[in-house]
Scaffold this active site. Structure first.
Site, mmCIF file in Angstrom:
data_model
loop_
_atom_site.group_PDB
_atom_site.id
_atom_site.type_symbol
_atom_site.label_atom_id
_atom_site.label_comp_id
_atom_site.label_asym_id
_atom_site.label_seq_id
_atom_site.Cartn_x
_atom_site.Cartn_y
_atom_site.Cartn_z
ATOM 1 N N ASP A 191 71.226 135.442 95.823
ATOM 2 C CA ASP A 191 71.722 135.411 97.057
ATOM 3 C C ASP A 191 73.486 135.147 96.893
ATOM 4 O O ASP A 191 73.689 134.674 95.628
ATOM 5 C CB ASP A 191 71.106 134.286 98.024
ATOM 6 N N ASP A 220 76.147 133.733 99.810
ATOM 7 C CA ASP A 220 76.614 132.585 100.258
ATOM 8 C C ASP A 220 75.853 131.208 100.205
ATOM 9 O O ASP A 220 74.753 130.885 100.450
ATOM 10 C CB ASP A 220 76.660 132.670 101.810
ATOM 11 N N GLY A 235 73.588 136.078 109.295
ATOM 12 C CA GLY A 235 74.666 136.909 109.689
ATOM 13 C C GLY A 235 75.545 136.464 110.694
ATOM 14 O O GLY A 235 75.190 135.626 111.803
ATOM 15 N N GLU A 293 75.150 137.778 114.255
ATOM 16 C CA GLU A 293 74.019 137.129 115.102
ATOM 17 C C GLU A 293 74.345 135.826 115.451
ATOM 18 O O GLU A 293 73.914 135.235 116.471
ATOM 19 C CB GLU A 293 72.658 137.173 114.196
ATOM 20 N N ARG A 294 74.993 134.865 114.592
ATOM 21 C CA ARG A 294 75.453 133.740 114.712
ATOM 22 C C ARG A 294 76.282 133.550 115.808
ATOM 23 O O ARG A 294 75.849 132.492 116.566
ATOM 24 C CB ARG A 294 76.088 133.264 113.376
ATOM 25 N N LYS A 316 87.228 138.387 111.523
ATOM 26 C CA LYS A 316 86.538 137.273 110.687
ATOM 27 C C LYS A 316 86.556 137.644 109.226
ATOM 28 O O LYS A 316 86.809 136.976 108.405
ATOM 29 C CB LYS A 316 85.374 136.525 111.119
ATOM 30 N N ASN A 319 82.954 141.251 101.704
ATOM 31 C CA ASN A 319 82.848 140.023 101.194
ATOM 32 C C ASN A 319 82.527 139.846 99.955
ATOM 33 O O ASN A 319 82.752 138.810 99.156
ATOM 34 C CB ASN A 319 81.943 139.028 102.064
ATOM 35 N N ASP A 324 69.602 129.452 98.279
ATOM 36 C CA ASP A 324 70.082 128.138 98.497
ATOM 37 C C ASP A 324 69.376 127.622 99.942
ATOM 38 O O ASP A 324 69.771 126.275 100.347
ATOM 39 C CB ASP A 324 71.584 127.784 98.514
HETATM 40 C C1 XBP Z 1 74.878 133.875 104.601
HETATM 41 C C2 XBP Z 1 75.136 133.991 105.797
HETATM 42 C C3 XBP Z 1 76.185 134.994 106.094
HETATM 43 C C4 XBP Z 1 77.746 134.412 106.291
HETATM 44 C C5 XBP Z 1 78.472 135.294 107.079
HETATM 45 O O1 XBP Z 1 74.350 135.129 103.882
HETATM 46 O O2 XBP Z 1 74.459 133.683 106.757
HETATM 47 O O3 XBP Z 1 75.833 135.659 107.427
HETATM 48 O O4 XBP Z 1 77.496 133.093 106.852
HETATM 49 O O5 XBP Z 1 78.654 136.629 106.806
HETATM 50 P P1 XBP Z 1 73.589 135.017 102.501
HETATM 51 P P2 XBP Z 1 79.157 137.721 107.883
HETATM 52 O O6 XBP Z 1 73.171 133.572 102.335
HETATM 53 O O7 XBP Z 1 72.441 135.993 102.586
HETATM 54 O O8 XBP Z 1 74.590 135.468 101.418
HETATM 55 O O9 XBP Z 1 79.867 137.175 108.787
HETATM 56 O O10 XBP Z 1 79.655 138.562 107.025
HETATM 57 O O11 XBP Z 1 77.741 138.178 108.366
#
Ligand code: XBP
Length: 243
Positions: A9, A11, A52, A55-56, A84, A127, A182
């Site tokens: 993963d 983030d 996402g 979606e957030r 963003k 990203n 995580d």
């Molecule tokens: C974590 C997420 C991501 C980022 C935002 O993704 O939820 O949505 O917070 O990224 P992961 P975007 O842990 O699966 O890597 O704004 O590009 O959607």
């Protein structure tokens, strides 16, 4: 099982990007749009339950502000999400984000032993490629045999679709691969694809339940039983074999 692939993963797992990376970029996009939204650390922690960025924001607008979901709102959110991403990529490319302890070492060890590498994330592809290049060097994107992102897979974690996609690309059965996550959402996604999963929580996810994890670690540089030692590929193999 023979350990043939590691799937990461992004983030929170490769790097602690949420609080001081994504959150700041969301707020910069809100300010540029003049929408009057601001996500502080505590609110952002709550909103992270929704994977996402689009979606957030949609969840925040509809559930926290009571805004009606329509094409105008969706258009505004898509515009803010593009903005963003520009802010986030600029921040990461500046070198402001570091990989979590043990990540570069484990990635290099896996390459040296000929294991395949994959990425399974719900974030935007740009990203990920920017983070890999900024932290591991410009060639690092090519080290990964499959990079599954929001650009390839619409369904967000806890849906296992991104893991299924990566496994198919790697042509490796789930029993021969290991996932790194995580959050609980990520763990459920990995388990949904029948993968064993190591969890390294962040301060945002540390109180979540990880009962289905193979092992929960503070980070990959801290062996859970041997103080002062880091986690090796052999440790991962042993945990996978249930030793
Ligand atoms: C974590 C997420 C991501 C980022 C935002 O993704 O939820 O949505 O917070 O990224 P992961 P975007 O842990 O699966 O890597 O704004 O590009 O959607």
């Amino acid at each position: 099982m023979t350990l043939r692939a590691l799937i990461f993963d992004v983030d929170g797992t490769l790097a602690d990007t949420e609080r001081d990376g994504h959150r700041i970029a969301f707020n910069a996009a809100f300010a540029a749009e003049g929408v009057g939204w601001h996500w502080d650390e505590a609110l952002y922690g709550e909103l992270l339950k929704v994977a996402g960025g689009v979606e957030r924001m949609l969840h925040f607008a509809c559930e926290h502000l009571g805004v009606q979901q329509d094409e105008t709102l969706l258009g505004q959110i898509r515009r803010m999400h593009a903005s963003k991403t520009v802010h986030y990529v600029r921040h990461v490319a500046s070198g402001a984000v570091r990989l979590r302890p043990g990540i570069p070492r484990l990635i290099r060890a896996a390459r040296a032993e000929g294991l395949q590498l994959g990425i399974a994330t719900t974030t935007t592809r740009e990203n990920v490629t920017t983070l890999l290049a900024a932290t591991l060097g410009p060639a690092a994107v090519g080290w990964f045999d499959a990079i599954g992102t929001a650009n390839e897979i619409a369904a967000k974690k806890p849906d296992p679709a991104v893991y299924d996609w990566v496994l198919q690309r790697l042509a490796v059965p789930s029993c021969d691969a290991l996932a790194f996550e995580d959050t609980r959402n990520g763990l459920i996604a990995a388990r949904g694809a029948h993968l064993r999963c190591i969890v390294t929580p962040t301060t945002y996810s540390v109180d979540e339940k990880f009962d289905e994890a193979l092992v929960v670690l503070e980070d990959l540089d801290r062996h859970p039983l041997r103080a002062g030692e880091h986690v090796t590929l052999d440790d991962l193999r042993q945990w996978c074999s249930g030793i």
